[in-house]
Design a protein around this motif. Structure first.
Motif, PDB file in Angstrom:
ATOM      1  N   GLN A  77       0.515  -1.570  -0.115  1.00  0.00           N
ATOM      2  CA  GLN A  77      -0.375  -0.411   0.065  1.00  0.00           C
ATOM      3  C   GLN A  77       1.048   1.397  -0.279  1.00  0.00           C
ATOM      4  O   GLN A  77       1.730   1.489   0.624  1.00  0.00           O
ATOM      5  CB  GLN A  77      -0.912  -0.117   1.122  1.00  0.00           C
ATOM      6  CG  GLN A  77      -2.190   0.453   1.301  1.00  0.00           C
ATOM      7  CD  GLN A  77      -2.890   0.551   2.142  1.00  0.00           C
ATOM      8  OE1 GLN A  77      -2.547   1.380   2.997  1.00  0.00           O
ATOM      9  NE2 GLN A  77      -4.506  -0.156   2.159  1.00  0.00           N
ATOM     10  N   THR A 130      -4.436  -2.526 -11.907  1.00  0.00           N
ATOM     11  CA  THR A 130      -5.449  -1.497 -11.352  1.00  0.00           C
ATOM     12  C   THR A 130      -4.346  -0.613 -12.299  1.00  0.00           C
ATOM     13  O   THR A 130      -3.537  -0.035 -10.996  1.00  0.00           O
ATOM     14  CB  THR A 130      -5.735  -1.925  -9.840  1.00  0.00           C
ATOM     15  OG1 THR A 130      -4.428  -1.383  -8.952  1.00  0.00           O
ATOM     16  CG2 THR A 130      -6.907  -2.588  -9.952  1.00  0.00           C
ATOM     17  N   SER A 159      -3.050   2.930 -12.894  1.00  0.00           N
ATOM     18  CA  SER A 159      -2.936   4.540 -12.236  1.00  0.00           C
ATOM     19  C   SER A 159      -1.219   5.294 -12.303  1.00  0.00           C
ATOM     20  O   SER A 159      -0.602   5.028 -11.876  1.00  0.00           O
ATOM     21  CB  SER A 159      -3.038   4.856 -10.267  1.00  0.00           C
ATOM     22  OG  SER A 159      -3.673   6.219 -10.321  1.00  0.00           O
ATOM     23  N   SER A 173      -8.623  -2.763 -16.272  1.00  0.00           N
ATOM     24  CA  SER A 173      -8.668  -2.257 -15.152  1.00  0.00           C
ATOM     25  C   SER A 173      -9.601  -3.316 -14.475  1.00  0.00           C
ATOM     26  O   SER A 173     -10.984  -3.564 -14.573  1.00  0.00           O
ATOM     27  CB  SER A 173      -8.945  -0.724 -15.026  1.00  0.00           C
ATOM     28  OG  SER A 173      -8.442  -0.456 -13.592  1.00  0.00           O
ATOM     29  N   ASP A 176      -3.662  11.212  -6.693  1.00  0.00           N
ATOM     30  CA  ASP A 176      -4.952  10.840  -5.390  1.00  0.00           C
ATOM     31  C   ASP A 176      -5.354  10.316  -5.297  1.00  0.00           C
ATOM     32  O   ASP A 176      -4.580   8.731  -5.371  1.00  0.00           O
ATOM     33  CB  ASP A 176      -6.416  11.842  -6.967  1.00  0.00           C
ATOM     34  CG  ASP A 176      -6.127  11.965  -8.153  1.00  0.00           C
ATOM     35  OD1 ASP A 176      -5.467  10.462  -8.754  1.00  0.00           O
ATOM     36  OD2 ASP A 176      -6.371  11.816  -8.638  1.00  0.00           O
ATOM     37  N   HIS A 177      -6.537   9.271  -5.350  1.00  0.00           N
ATOM     38  CA  HIS A 177      -7.214   7.967  -4.701  1.00  0.00           C
ATOM     39  C   HIS A 177      -6.629   7.456  -4.081  1.00  0.00           C
ATOM     40  O   HIS A 177      -5.645   6.037  -4.407  1.00  0.00           O
ATOM     41  CB  HIS A 177      -7.174   7.293  -6.366  1.00  0.00           C
ATOM     42  CG  HIS A 177      -7.883   7.940  -7.391  1.00  0.00           C
ATOM     43  ND1 HIS A 177      -9.653   8.033  -7.195  1.00  0.00           N
ATOM     44  CD2 HIS A 177      -7.811   8.801  -8.302  1.00  0.00           C
ATOM     45  CE1 HIS A 177     -10.063   9.478  -8.263  1.00  0.00           C
ATOM     46  NE2 HIS A 177      -8.807   8.522  -9.122  1.00  0.00           N
ATOM     47  N   LEU A 178      -5.254   7.852  -2.605  1.00  0.00           N
ATOM     48  CA  LEU A 178      -4.554   7.645  -1.862  1.00  0.00           C
ATOM     49  C   LEU A 178      -5.733   6.247  -0.807  1.00  0.00           C
ATOM     50  O   LEU A 178      -6.572   7.665  -0.152  1.00  0.00           O
ATOM     51  CB  LEU A 178      -3.949   8.297  -1.472  1.00  0.00           C
ATOM     52  CG  LEU A 178      -2.821   8.628  -2.990  1.00  0.00           C
ATOM     53  CD1 LEU A 178      -1.747   9.683  -2.317  1.00  0.00           C
ATOM     54  CD2 LEU A 178      -1.628   7.447  -2.686  1.00  0.00           C
ATOM     55  N   HIS A 223      -3.063   3.854  -2.271  1.00  0.00           N
ATOM     56  CA  HIS A 223      -2.818   3.231  -3.363  1.00  0.00           C
ATOM     57  C   HIS A 223      -2.656   1.669  -2.953  1.00  0.00           C
ATOM     58  O   HIS A 223      -1.262   1.229  -2.557  1.00  0.00           O
ATOM     59  CB  HIS A 223      -2.056   3.469  -4.493  1.00  0.00           C
ATOM     60  CG  HIS A 223      -1.418   2.627  -5.006  1.00  0.00           C
ATOM     61  ND1 HIS A 223      -3.369   2.616  -7.036  1.00  0.00           N
ATOM     62  CD2 HIS A 223      -0.801   1.726  -6.173  1.00  0.00           C
ATOM     63  CE1 HIS A 223      -2.090   1.501  -7.737  1.00  0.00           C
ATOM     64  NE2 HIS A 223      -1.168   1.411  -7.213  1.00  0.00           N
TER      65      HIS A 223
END
Length: 479
Positions: free
Chosen positions: A307, A356, A358, A409, A459-461, A463
């Motif tokens: 993570q 996935t 990013s 994805s 962003d989108h943390l 991850h």
């Protein structure tokens, strides 16, 4: 986007990951069962019985036993002859006389002094020297002999003797006493009354005689063995090459992440150079993240998760010319490596990975040797989605890579690398993606799984990079 992968995905040319796993697991289970059964006593017994039951000797013996019957047999002929003789009226009368009290009395009289005296008297009375004129003279010897003779003749025993000797019964008895019929009947009687003969008759009349043999028990055992799942499995694969992969390759490393926590007998949470240089992880100039000592690595639901978090993290930085300097980073991440534990040269690497991508991160699974170059990327996901070989040169980084942007994805895929002395071949779910035959590394290498930050303001943390399992195969040694 890789148009080739897009078309393959669209037209179903990339097999379902779930189906591939199910097929692999089923085939592996069948292979293990096959190998175990191949050495079993049951297979040896089955093969021996198969050979026996198909042999001409066994089949002939079975046919002979099944066709055996009383009809037409030697025993039937003996029994028929015995019964026929037993129905002979004269022979029946013979045996009636033989067992009668009259014959016993007759034979007793025959051996008596009384009969002997009677016969002597009869001989004298009827002889030519006997003067019959004197038999009326009470004083004469002739009178005495004649009187004694008639007295015996009229006695019960002699009267019975004379009458029985003239009877039809005795005549029949004498006729059959030494006859061939009587001798044969007695001979057959001894035969047919034995337990052996009776058992033989019962056996010949038994319609289930074959089912009672030891050989039929072997047939039943053979039929029982044929139903064994292990034998059915063995016969299914015995003459096909379905197990060629398992016969060719040894699984020397595997982790399904089912232990509940990271297995430190297989993985380190430090890179190879961190172990060698500092004993803890460190970052390079330009890195936006710091690798923690395993705090960003977890095992959840049988899955390895690395993570990336946005959090202030103190870490070591390699900074020329100062060396290692402690510094604060805005992001934390993790790495797992087989460095110090497992190093390999040539083989097949397979990893099930959640795809996935990013743009602010790079999730990578890669092989490295003692140096940072060359680097074999099993898969790189994020800012760039590719497989291939990276190597440093005087002109910079040389990338021999293939784009994988056509994948969906959020889906799991099985990425594999077939590494030999002369080639590197990448596949996804069994479909070939890319092959190179130049600059192929031929040194021992270790495996790394890591996630890094390449775009500030990500962003989108947090991850998460997810890996379901890892396998490495090498060629089985030649026998």
């Amino acid at each position: 986007m890789s148009f080739k992968l897009f078309l393959a995905q669209t037209f179903g040319l990339i097999k379902s990951t779930a189906k591939i796993e199910a097929a692999h697991d089923a085939l592996l289970a069948d292979y293990k069962m096959y190998c175990e059964f191949e050495k079993s006593a049951e297979l040896k017994e089955y093969n021996e019985l198969d050979l026996l039951l198909k042999s001409p000797t066994f089949l002939q013996q079975k046919q002979e036993i099944q066709h055996l019957s009383l009809r037409g047999s030697k025993e039937e002929a003996q029994l028929s002859e015995y019964n026929k003789l037993g129905r002979n009226r004269h022979l029946q009368k013979f045996y009636q006389t033989l067992g009668s009290d009259d014959l016993k009395r007759f034979q007793k009289i025959l051996a008596s002094e009384e009969l002997a005296t009677y016969k002597k008297l009869r001989e004298k009375v009827h002889s030519t020297s006997f003067d019959s004129k004197k038999k009326k003279d009470e004083k004469s010897e002739e009178f005495a002999l004649n009187t004694q003779f008639h007295k015996l003749k009229e006695s019960d025993n002699i009267s019975f003797y004379e009458q029985f000797a003239k009877s039809k019964e005795y005549h029949n008895y004498e006729q059959f006493k030494e006859s061939p019929e009587r001798k044969r009947y007695d001979e057959l009687k001894k035969i047919v009354e034995t337990a052996e003969f009776k058992n033989r008759i019962a056996y010949l009349e038994d319609k289930h005689k074959w089912e009672k043999t030891g050989d039929h028990a072997k047939e039943l055992r053979f039929a029982e063995l044929k139903k064994l799942p292990q034998l059915i499995n063995y016969q299914k694969y015995n003459k096909v090459d379905a197990f060629s992969f398992f016969k060719k390759w040894d699984l020397i490393f595997e982790d399904n992440f089912k232990a509940g926590s990271l297995d430190h007998k297989k993985w380190s949470t430090q890179s190879h150079w961190a172990q060698q240089a500092l004993g803890r992880n460190f970052s390079q100039m330009g890195d936006l993240h710091a690798f923690t000592e395993g705090k960003n690595v977890s095992i959840e639901f049988n899955t390895l998760k690395i993570q990336v978090r946005k959090e202030a993290t103190r870490g070591m930085l390699w900074q020329i010319p100062f060396g290692f300097v402690e510094q604060s980073f805005d992001y934390s991440s993790g790495i797992v490596s087989t460095a110090g534990i497992e190093w390999w040269k040539h083989g097949i690497l397979e990893v099930k990975v959640k795809y996935t991508p990013s743009p602010n991160f790079v999730d990578a699974i890669y092989l490295l040797g003692e140096e940072a170059s060359p680097q074999i990327n099993l898969v790189e996901i994020g800012a760039k989605n590719r497989v291939g070989l990276l190597s440093k040169s005087s002109a910079g980084i040389n990338a021999q890579c293939e784009d994988i942007n056509g994948l969906k994805s959020g889906e799991y895929y099985i990425f594999s690398l077939e590494w030999s002395s002369h080639s590197l071949t990448w596949k996804v779910n069994g479909r070939e993606l890319y092959t190179i035959t130049q600059d192929v590394p031929n040194t021992r290498m270790h495996l790394n799984i890591a996630s890094i930050v390449v775009g500030d303001g990500a962003d989108h943390l947090p991850h998460t990079f997810e890996v379901d399992w890892v396998r490495f195969y090498q060629h089985k040694p030649k026998a």
